[in-house]
Design an enzyme around this catalytic site. Structure first.
Site, PDB file in Angstrom:
ATOM      1  CG  ASP A  69      -2.092   0.975   0.941  1.00 27.81           C
ATOM      2  OD1 ASP A  69      -2.947   0.662   0.093  1.00 27.81           O
ATOM      3  OD2 ASP A  69      -2.115   2.068   1.552  1.00 27.81           O
ATOM      4  CG  PHE A 148       2.966   3.435 -11.547  1.00 27.94           C
ATOM      5  CD1 PHE A 148       4.145   2.855 -11.144  1.00 27.94           C
ATOM      6  CD2 PHE A 148       1.935   3.531 -10.619  1.00 27.94           C
ATOM      7  CE1 PHE A 148       4.307   2.376  -9.831  1.00 27.94           C
ATOM      8  CE2 PHE A 148       2.077   3.045  -9.318  1.00 27.94           C
ATOM      9  CZ  PHE A 148       3.274   2.474  -8.930  1.00 27.94           C
ATOM     10  CE1 TYR A 150      -0.975  12.188  -7.504  1.00 28.70           C
ATOM     11  CE2 TYR A 150      -0.767   9.945  -6.663  1.00 28.70           C
ATOM     12  CZ  TYR A 150      -1.524  11.083  -6.863  1.00 28.70           C
ATOM     13  OH  TYR A 150      -2.831  11.123  -6.434  1.00 28.70           O
TER      14      TYR A 150
HETATM   15  P1  IMP Z   1      -2.771   1.782  -3.643  1.00 34.45           P
HETATM   16  O1  IMP Z   1      -2.994   0.812  -4.762  1.00 34.45           O
HETATM   17  O2  IMP Z   1      -3.983   2.075  -2.821  1.00 34.45           O
HETATM   18  O3  IMP Z   1      -1.571   1.434  -2.812  1.00 34.45           O
HETATM   19  O4  IMP Z   1      -2.487   3.181  -4.351  1.00 34.45           O
HETATM   20  C1  IMP Z   1      -1.226   3.551  -4.695  1.00 34.45           C
HETATM   21  C2  IMP Z   1      -1.304   4.885  -5.447  1.00 34.45           C
HETATM   22  O5  IMP Z   1      -0.228   5.708  -4.992  1.00 34.45           O
HETATM   23  C3  IMP Z   1      -1.061   4.678  -6.933  1.00 34.45           C
HETATM   24  O6  IMP Z   1      -2.265   4.557  -7.642  1.00 34.45           O
HETATM   25  C4  IMP Z   1      -0.302   5.942  -7.313  1.00 34.45           C
HETATM   26  O7  IMP Z   1      -1.225   6.992  -7.512  1.00 34.45           O
HETATM   27  C5  IMP Z   1       0.493   6.244  -6.060  1.00 34.45           C
HETATM   28  N1  IMP Z   1       1.822   5.570  -6.107  1.00 34.45           N
HETATM   29  C6  IMP Z   1       2.248   4.532  -5.349  1.00 34.45           C
HETATM   30  N2  IMP Z   1       3.485   4.160  -5.689  1.00 34.45           N
HETATM   31  C7  IMP Z   1       3.857   4.971  -6.694  1.00 34.45           C
HETATM   32  C8  IMP Z   1       5.040   5.050  -7.478  1.00 34.45           C
HETATM   33  O8  IMP Z   1       6.005   4.269  -7.356  1.00 34.45           O
HETATM   34  N3  IMP Z   1       5.033   6.033  -8.389  1.00 34.45           N
HETATM   35  C9  IMP Z   1       4.009   6.894  -8.584  1.00 34.45           C
HETATM   36  N4  IMP Z   1       2.870   6.839  -7.908  1.00 34.45           N
HETATM   37  C10 IMP Z   1       2.793   5.875  -6.953  1.00 34.45           C
END
Ligand code: IMP
Length: 196
Positions: A69, A148, A150
């Site tokens: 996460d 990907f 941000y």
């Molecule tokens: P999760 O799937 O709820 O953990 O959401 C993670 C979100 O955080 C992603 O959809 C991205 O918007 C952002 N994020 C997490 N890791 C990265 C990364 O390595 N690069 C850019 N954005 C990230």
């Protein structure tokens, strides 16, 4: 050993998979278990969400499960978007999320931020969660094609003059929040998989 990644995010699967491969483990995507619904993630911390996702999938597969996460904390926005990084806009896609972040920071000079990645590992021996971070700042415009989310707006302190999306995949792995969190994975695997 087969380890299930409790996520359908193709980018996370690729980044974690390429870092896990040298350890001799196969990362199995959640989509290989079509009967399992998307895990819930309604906790208030990255670690809480990672544990919730990994436990949900472990309970349904009986296989060791890893969950990620992650998100972006912007200091001038009081840590937002934080655990809501994916759903920062109703569309929940990078284009609109990045456009909103640029708007929110228009005229703001204090632009420090960090990416946070919590990993959780759950097996029949127990569970653990921990985090990795990377410090940086938010740029004024999108730059770069790699990565990907941000990445095109994030300027890591460790790579002056380039956005995260301008780094080659191995360069991102070496400094990223996910790469930093993954450094603690071998020790967690030997505790929770018994050195398998
Ligand atoms: P999760 O799937 O709820 O953990 O959401 C993670 C979100 O955080 C992603 O959809 C991205 O918007 C952002 N994020 C997490 N890791 C990265 C990364 O390595 N690069 C850019 N954005 C990230």
């Amino acid at each position: 050993m087969r380890i299930v990644l409790a996520s359908n995010n193709a980018h996370k699967l690729e980044e974690i998979g390429r870092m896990l491969a040298p350890l001799g483990h196969d990362l199995v995507p959640l989509r290989d278990f079509p009967e399992i619904p998307d895990p819930p993630e309604d906790q208030e911390t990255f670690e809480g969400n990672a544990l919730q996702k990994a436990r949900f999938v472990f309970e349904r597969t009986g296989l060791p499960c890893l969950a990620d996460d992650s998100g972006l904390e912007v200091d001038a926005l009081g840590g937002a978007p934080g655990v809501y990084s994916k759903r920062y806009t109703p569309e929940a896609i990078a284009e609109t999320n990045n456009a909103k972040l640029v708007r929110e920071l228009a005229g703001v000079t204090q632009r420090t931020a960090r990416f946070v990645c919590a990993l959780a590992l759950v097996s029949d021996r127990g569970d653990e969660a921990w985090r990795g971070t990377v410090e940086g700042a938010i740029g004024h415009e999108l730059r770069g094609e790699h990565g990907f989310g941000y990445d095109p707006l994030f300027l890591p302190d460790a790579a002056p003059g380039r956005s995260m999306a301008q780094l080659e995949p191995n360069e991102k792995d070496a400094i990223s929040h996910r790469g930093n969190a993954l450094k603690a994975l071998p020790a967690a695997l030997s505790r929770l998989l018994g050195g398998a």
